[in-house]
Structures are given as structure tokens and as C-alpha cells.
Design a protein around this motif. Sequence first.
Motif, PDB file in Angstrom:
ATOM      1  N   ARG A 135     -12.949   6.531  -2.393  1.00 41.36           N
ATOM      2  CA  ARG A 135     -12.372   5.236  -2.031  1.00 41.36           C
ATOM      3  C   ARG A 135     -13.143   4.136  -2.754  1.00 41.36           C
ATOM      4  O   ARG A 135     -14.376   4.207  -2.901  1.00 41.36           O
ATOM      5  CB  ARG A 135     -12.424   5.008  -0.517  1.00 41.36           C
ATOM      6  CG  ARG A 135     -11.792   6.131   0.289  1.00 41.36           C
ATOM      7  CD  ARG A 135     -11.878   5.873   1.774  1.00 41.36           C
ATOM      8  NE  ARG A 135     -10.679   5.175   2.258  1.00 41.36           N
ATOM      9  CZ  ARG A 135     -10.521   4.763   3.512  1.00 41.36           C
ATOM     10  NH1 ARG A 135     -11.508   4.919   4.389  1.00 41.36           N
ATOM     11  NH2 ARG A 135      -9.425   4.171   3.882  1.00 41.36           N
ATOM     12  N   VAL A 188       0.457   4.010   1.282  1.00 40.33           N
ATOM     13  CA  VAL A 188       0.406   4.709   2.564  1.00 40.33           C
ATOM     14  C   VAL A 188       1.242   3.921   3.573  1.00 40.33           C
ATOM     15  O   VAL A 188       0.935   2.759   3.856  1.00 40.33           O
ATOM     16  CB  VAL A 188      -1.037   4.838   3.078  1.00 40.33           C
ATOM     17  CG1 VAL A 188      -1.068   5.550   4.425  1.00 40.33           C
ATOM     18  CG2 VAL A 188      -1.898   5.571   2.046  1.00 40.33           C
ATOM     19  N   GLU A 218      -7.637   4.796  -3.121  1.00 43.10           N
ATOM     20  CA  GLU A 218      -8.216   6.073  -2.706  1.00 43.10           C
ATOM     21  C   GLU A 218      -7.517   7.235  -3.389  1.00 43.10           C
ATOM     22  O   GLU A 218      -6.348   7.145  -3.780  1.00 43.10           O
ATOM     23  CB  GLU A 218      -8.163   6.226  -1.184  1.00 43.10           C
ATOM     24  CG  GLU A 218      -6.817   5.953  -0.557  1.00 43.10           C
ATOM     25  CD  GLU A 218      -6.914   5.877   0.963  1.00 43.10           C
ATOM     26  OE1 GLU A 218      -6.066   6.520   1.616  1.00 43.10           O
ATOM     27  OE2 GLU A 218      -7.807   5.191   1.497  1.00 43.10           O
ATOM     28  N   TYR A 248       7.174   0.178   0.004  1.00 44.93           N
ATOM     29  CA  TYR A 248       6.057   0.037  -0.927  1.00 44.93           C
ATOM     30  C   TYR A 248       6.539  -0.715  -2.156  1.00 44.93           C
ATOM     31  O   TYR A 248       7.407  -0.240  -2.886  1.00 44.93           O
ATOM     32  CB  TYR A 248       5.505   1.404  -1.323  1.00 44.93           C
ATOM     33  CG  TYR A 248       4.364   1.347  -2.325  1.00 44.93           C
ATOM     34  CD1 TYR A 248       3.309   0.445  -2.159  1.00 44.93           C
ATOM     35  CD2 TYR A 248       4.336   2.200  -3.424  1.00 44.93           C
ATOM     36  CE1 TYR A 248       2.263   0.390  -3.073  1.00 44.93           C
ATOM     37  CE2 TYR A 248       3.285   2.170  -4.331  1.00 44.93           C
ATOM     38  CZ  TYR A 248       2.250   1.260  -4.158  1.00 44.93           C
ATOM     39  OH  TYR A 248       1.218   1.214  -5.061  1.00 44.93           O
ATOM     40  N   ASN A 267      -5.203  -0.175   6.772  1.00 42.52           N
ATOM     41  CA  ASN A 267      -5.942  -1.162   5.989  1.00 42.52           C
ATOM     42  C   ASN A 267      -5.097  -2.374   5.612  1.00 42.52           C
ATOM     43  O   ASN A 267      -5.555  -3.238   4.868  1.00 42.52           O
ATOM     44  CB  ASN A 267      -6.478  -0.500   4.717  1.00 42.52           C
ATOM     45  CG  ASN A 267      -7.364   0.678   5.018  1.00 42.52           C
ATOM     46  OD1 ASN A 267      -8.367   0.540   5.713  1.00 42.52           O
ATOM     47  ND2 ASN A 267      -6.990   1.866   4.536  1.00 42.52           N
ATOM     48  N   GLU A 268      -3.868  -2.412   6.095  1.00 44.93           N
ATOM     49  CA  GLU A 268      -2.975  -3.533   5.840  1.00 44.93           C
ATOM     50  C   GLU A 268      -2.508  -4.109   7.173  1.00 44.93           C
ATOM     51  O   GLU A 268      -2.456  -3.392   8.186  1.00 44.93           O
ATOM     52  CB  GLU A 268      -1.745  -3.082   5.039  1.00 44.93           C
ATOM     53  CG  GLU A 268      -2.048  -2.557   3.646  1.00 44.93           C
ATOM     54  CD  GLU A 268      -2.233  -3.660   2.622  1.00 44.93           C
ATOM     55  OE1 GLU A 268      -2.245  -4.852   3.012  1.00 44.93           O
ATOM     56  OE2 GLU A 268      -2.373  -3.330   1.435  1.00 44.93           O
ATOM     57  N   PRO A 282      -7.954  -4.076   0.250  1.00 43.61           N
ATOM     58  CA  PRO A 282      -7.740  -2.744   0.824  1.00 43.61           C
ATOM     59  C   PRO A 282      -8.277  -1.702  -0.161  1.00 43.61           C
ATOM     60  O   PRO A 282      -8.417  -1.976  -1.358  1.00 43.61           O
ATOM     61  CB  PRO A 282      -6.208  -2.656   0.957  1.00 43.61           C
ATOM     62  CG  PRO A 282      -5.737  -4.058   0.881  1.00 43.61           C
ATOM     63  CD  PRO A 282      -6.690  -4.780  -0.005  1.00 43.61           C
ATOM     64  N   HIS A 324       2.533   2.015   6.618  1.00 45.21           N
ATOM     65  CA  HIS A 324       1.849   1.438   7.781  1.00 45.21           C
ATOM     66  C   HIS A 324       0.353   1.737   7.734  1.00 45.21           C
ATOM     67  O   HIS A 324      -0.253   2.166   8.706  1.00 45.21           O
ATOM     68  CB  HIS A 324       2.476   1.938   9.082  1.00 45.21           C
ATOM     69  CG  HIS A 324       3.956   1.719   9.134  1.00 45.21           C
ATOM     70  ND1 HIS A 324       4.520   0.457   9.190  1.00 45.21           N
ATOM     71  CD2 HIS A 324       4.993   2.589   9.086  1.00 45.21           C
ATOM     72  CE1 HIS A 324       5.833   0.570   9.203  1.00 45.21           C
ATOM     73  NE2 HIS A 324       6.144   1.848   9.138  1.00 45.21           N
ATOM     74  N   SER A 325      -0.225   1.506   6.568  1.00 44.45           N
ATOM     75  CA  SER A 325      -1.643   1.761   6.358  1.00 44.45           C
ATOM     76  C   SER A 325      -2.490   0.958   7.344  1.00 44.45           C
ATOM     77  O   SER A 325      -2.243  -0.227   7.568  1.00 44.45           O
ATOM     78  CB  SER A 325      -2.041   1.377   4.925  1.00 44.45           C
ATOM     79  OG  SER A 325      -3.439   1.334   4.779  1.00 44.45           O
ATOM     80  N   ASN A 350       0.852  -1.179   0.000  1.00 44.35           N
ATOM     81  CA  ASN A 350       0.000   0.000   0.000  1.00 44.35           C
ATOM     82  C   ASN A 350       0.892   1.235   0.000  1.00 44.35           C
ATOM     83  O   ASN A 350       1.878   1.281   0.742  1.00 44.35           O
ATOM     84  CB  ASN A 350      -0.901  -0.006   1.241  1.00 44.35           C
ATOM     85  CG  ASN A 350      -2.017   1.019   1.164  1.00 44.35           C
ATOM     86  OD1 ASN A 350      -1.769   2.218   1.048  1.00 44.35           O
ATOM     87  ND2 ASN A 350      -3.268   0.559   1.230  1.00 44.35           N
TER      88      ASN A 350
END
Length: 619
Positions: A600, A436, A615, A449, A441-442, A612, A438-439, A434
Motif C-alpha cells: 500500500r 474498491v 494497493e 468507479y 478509505n473513501e 487514499p 464502497h472503499s 476508488n
Amino acid sequence: MLAAVPRFLTPLALLASTAAFGQAPAAQGLGLVPLPREVQTPAGHYALPQKVSIYAAGPEARSVAGLLQEMLTALGRTASLTTNRQAAQIRLGPATGAALGPEAYRLAVGRPGVDITATGGAGLLYGCQTFLQLLPPRPTAGPLSLPYVRISDAPAFTWRGVHLDVSRHFFPVEFVKKYIDFLAAYKFNTFHWHLTDDQGWRIEIKKYPKLTTISSQRKQTLVGAQQTFKSPADFKYDGQPYGGFYTQEQIKDVVAYAKRRYITVVPEIEMPGHSVAILAAYPELACQPGPYEVWTKWGVNEDIVCPTEPTIKFFEDVLAEVIPLFPGKYVHIGGDEAPKTRWKTSAAVQEIMKREGFTDVEQVQGWFNRRIETYLTSKGKKLIGWDEILEGGIAPSATVMSWRGEKGGIEAAQKGHDVVMSPGGWLYLDAGQNPVPHSPNEPLMIGGYLPLEKVYSYNPLPAALTPAQQAHVLGPQANLWTEYITTPAKAEYMLFPRLLAASEVAWTPNAQKNYADFVPRLGPQFARLDAKKINYRVPEPLGLDSVSAQRQPGRQVFTLRSLVPGAQIRYTLDGHLPDLTTERYTQPLTVPTGQRLLVRAVTIAPNGRVSPPAELLVR
């Protein structure tokens, strides 16, 4: 566009193929991963019956036929072996005509049935794996209609590796075998088994029993992402003892399992760095008095073994037990991240430097490595290590695994060393998926990345090398380090689908690779992963990025698509996480501009699992 013609045919071959096979389905339509070198799809279909007989000519072919029988049985076919070639629907045997390489194969599906030919067992197995991708992923009843196909295929590289770290977190034998099945299914041929590190020693050594009673156990494990903590005072631990190791009998079992699938297991026994777990059991091998303990956090530990004669004897004794367990020619000694803090103040190390005429302590590690290499050579083995082994000087026969980018691999190849390209920026599959960091959503992971497309883009042959130097590149290797990978399910999440991209990096010549072509071929593989109960990461929808947007006055229009066949795309415009209750994407998405909107979108796979979110902040 002539759909039946492989994109790599010459114009003359193009005409011949068109004349012979007309408007047959595209090779891409077969959904094969990794992409074969040559594919022809003549018109016609073969009906594979419910009861299948397999004929095999020769011992290797019979061994592969036994594996194929097991795999067909799992797909609902009643498969048996026969000695009657004419009665068989599937025939495995030696190649005729033009010579094939040791791992090449030919696959033909036509009116007489299925013929898979190769020089040896490895090629036959790879032909079987390609054939299996022509079948439905789940058991079916009755005859199966298979398209006629003619495939001639061979790998781009002789080393097609995947690594698993079992030191940071331990994985049971059952999962290690499943891991090997992953590799075999996608034509990898090397399993790099990282067995020792600061956080745990995982292989039984009978002469040193404390390696399993002490070195294989840590008292607790760090909780959370270490790299996000500002100081050691922020560290928290779970307070739970953690450990595990493989007996030598279990090692033999895994190696035999891999060998049957033409996968060579390369053991890694770390030295001289990443060795504090050894010192916890045998502190007399350190440069300064202990006590020491098996490490409970991640990173690089300055406490490493001292390069004295007792230490060298220890590793020779360990290798004396390791070598008979692994029939492959390579033993990996690590050699990376070995701080010399303790060595610089050690009288024993200073004596070595004086005796050998060294002016730099880094030379001592080179001397140590050469001592180990001499021992390995005496036992008929080759040394391989991470690219730091170049820094202290190594023998020309040593092989270098380049992980700190490509620089070490380029330098090694220019010096005449064989090289395995394993750069962290492209092939470390423990990196994030992802953009982002340390998202939320993960799951927890080490960071970075590394999207699917970047893995696929890697070319193991650096342009900085001449053709003669490129010949030293044995091939690529993908790595899975497990500081934050605690379970088999999470390992699978990090591996798939990126491992499929890595398989094409390893098998298919770079000139034939094309990501836009790979993506639709990837689609059918998700159903196969589902059938094998693999916990792959469902990819987020494509197209929700500023580059893909069609800009119109006062609005942007996004055309979304999913990599997973049959999946839904759900979206929101208010920043909430989409789910089955939110708007379903059915046509290009129009988003007004001039206000801040967080768009999203998620993929919801046919099995109900959700990706995930993709977005984009629209202003």
C-alpha cells in the motif's frame, strides 16, 4: 525534441517557430488547464510590477477588467483601472486581424506588457483566466517575472456544462457562487442547476407557497448507502428534519453573479417524474388519492403527477415565474425516470390516450412534453431534457441531454436534435474514485468507479455520427448528484481534480488531448486549489499496479510517482495504512514474490493531507 513548439503545428510552422523562438520552454511547462490551441513561448520575461494598471476598451472589457482587478488584488497585486492605454501594464480590447469566434481570445505577454484581445467579453475573461495561471497561486510581494508567451485559443464546444443537484442536499448561495467561480476559472460556460426532485423543492414560487413551506422540507433522511441494503426493512433514518430553498431574490443574485462571469444558468424543474415533493403539497395533482410526503430515500418513486389539465396549468404557472429569473434560452424539464404505474390505472390518462389515439402510455409523456414545449416556445425559451424524452416523441426543436450512455445522444443527433453529451460512465462526478466498491478509505458515495483518466478520455463526438450529425453535439456536461454529498467540502472532494479533466474534454479538441501530457500540467493546479481552500481529493500514487511492475526473478520492481508536486510517498508491505511514520519512498520499490504481500502507498501532499491508498496484492 523542440521544446518551444506546440505539438499541433504543421512541419512548416514547426520550422518557423523554431527559427523565431529557439529552445524556449515547452507550452506544457506553463501548466495551463485546459490546454490552449496554440502556444508560442519566445525567449524573454516580463516583470509585472506590484502596482498594476489595467486598461479596458469598451463596456464589456471594462466589466472583465473589474473582475481581473478583484482577482489580482486577491493575489497581492495592487490593481487599478486606467483610461491611459500607454500607462497600463495589462490591456484588454477588441481583436484585430483575423476574425475570432465569440469565445476565442489571444493573449500576448512581451516587452510592452500583457495584451488580451477578443471579439467579446467571454473571450476576454478566458484570456484573463489563462493569464492568471501564469502567476503564482498565492500573494507575493514585488515584481513578478512572467515568461513571454503568445497564445491563440478557442473552445471546441459551445456548451461546456457542469451540473449541481441541490434537491437531495441543499447548498447555500455562498457555495453556489464558489461553484460558479470553479467553472469560470476553467472556462466552463453553463451551470445546470437541478432545483426540484422527490427529496425537495428548492425554488420559491409565489403562486404556490406550499412548495416552500411543505415541498422543500423532508422529515428525515436515509442513513448509509441505499444500494447496499437488501430490503426496505434494512433502511435506517437520521430522524432529523431537512430542507431549504432559494428565494427569487437569491436566484436573481446567483444568475447575475454567473452572468458577469459569462456563465449561463440553466434551471431544471423536473416533470412529470421525480415529483412526489409536489404531491406532498398539492395531492390533487396526483392520479390517485394521497396522502404523500417528501421522499426520505433515493431512487425512483412511482408516485408522479398525473398529466391532466390542472397539472399542465400548474407547471405553466411555475414556469411563468421561473422564466423571468433565468435569461438564458434553455429550460430543463428533466423528463427522466417517470414510471407509468399510476398512469396505467388512471381513468384520466386512459381518456387522454383515447382522445389522442395513443396505443402506448409512453406516448402520453411525449404529449405532455410537447404541451410544455409549446408553452416554453411561446415565452421564447427552448426545451431541454434527459434522453428519456425521446421515447414518447418530441418536437424537432427540443434538445436532448444524453445520460444513459451515448445511445440517446446518438439517436437524437441522427434525428436532427441538438444534443448535450453527459454520459454517466464518463461524466457523473458523484461516482466513486476508488476501484474498491464502497472503499472504507473513501467517503460514502453512490458507487461505481470513475477515475481521473477515464473522465479525461471522453470524446463528446461519437464515431457513430457523421460530421453533419456531429454538428448537432453542442458539447459535454459533467454532473454532480448529491444523494451522498452532504456538504460543500464533500462536493469539492468529488469534483476535484476530475473537473479539471472535464474542462479539457469541453475546451480542447479531442485530437489535441493527451493524458500523459495532461498529468504534468495538472500538477501546478493543486497549489491553486490549495490557495482557494478547495477540498480536492489528493490522488493516490501512480505506478503501484501489476501493469507497471518490472518483473525480475523472485521479485517485482515498482517505480512510483505522485501527481502532486512536492508531495511525499509513504508505503507499507504488510497491509497497514501508510502514514508519516511508515517507510518513505525514495527509490524504485522492490517487492519479493512467492508470498502474499499487500503493498500500500499513499501520497502526502505539502499541505499535510493524505490520499487514499494505492494497493496491490503481490503473490
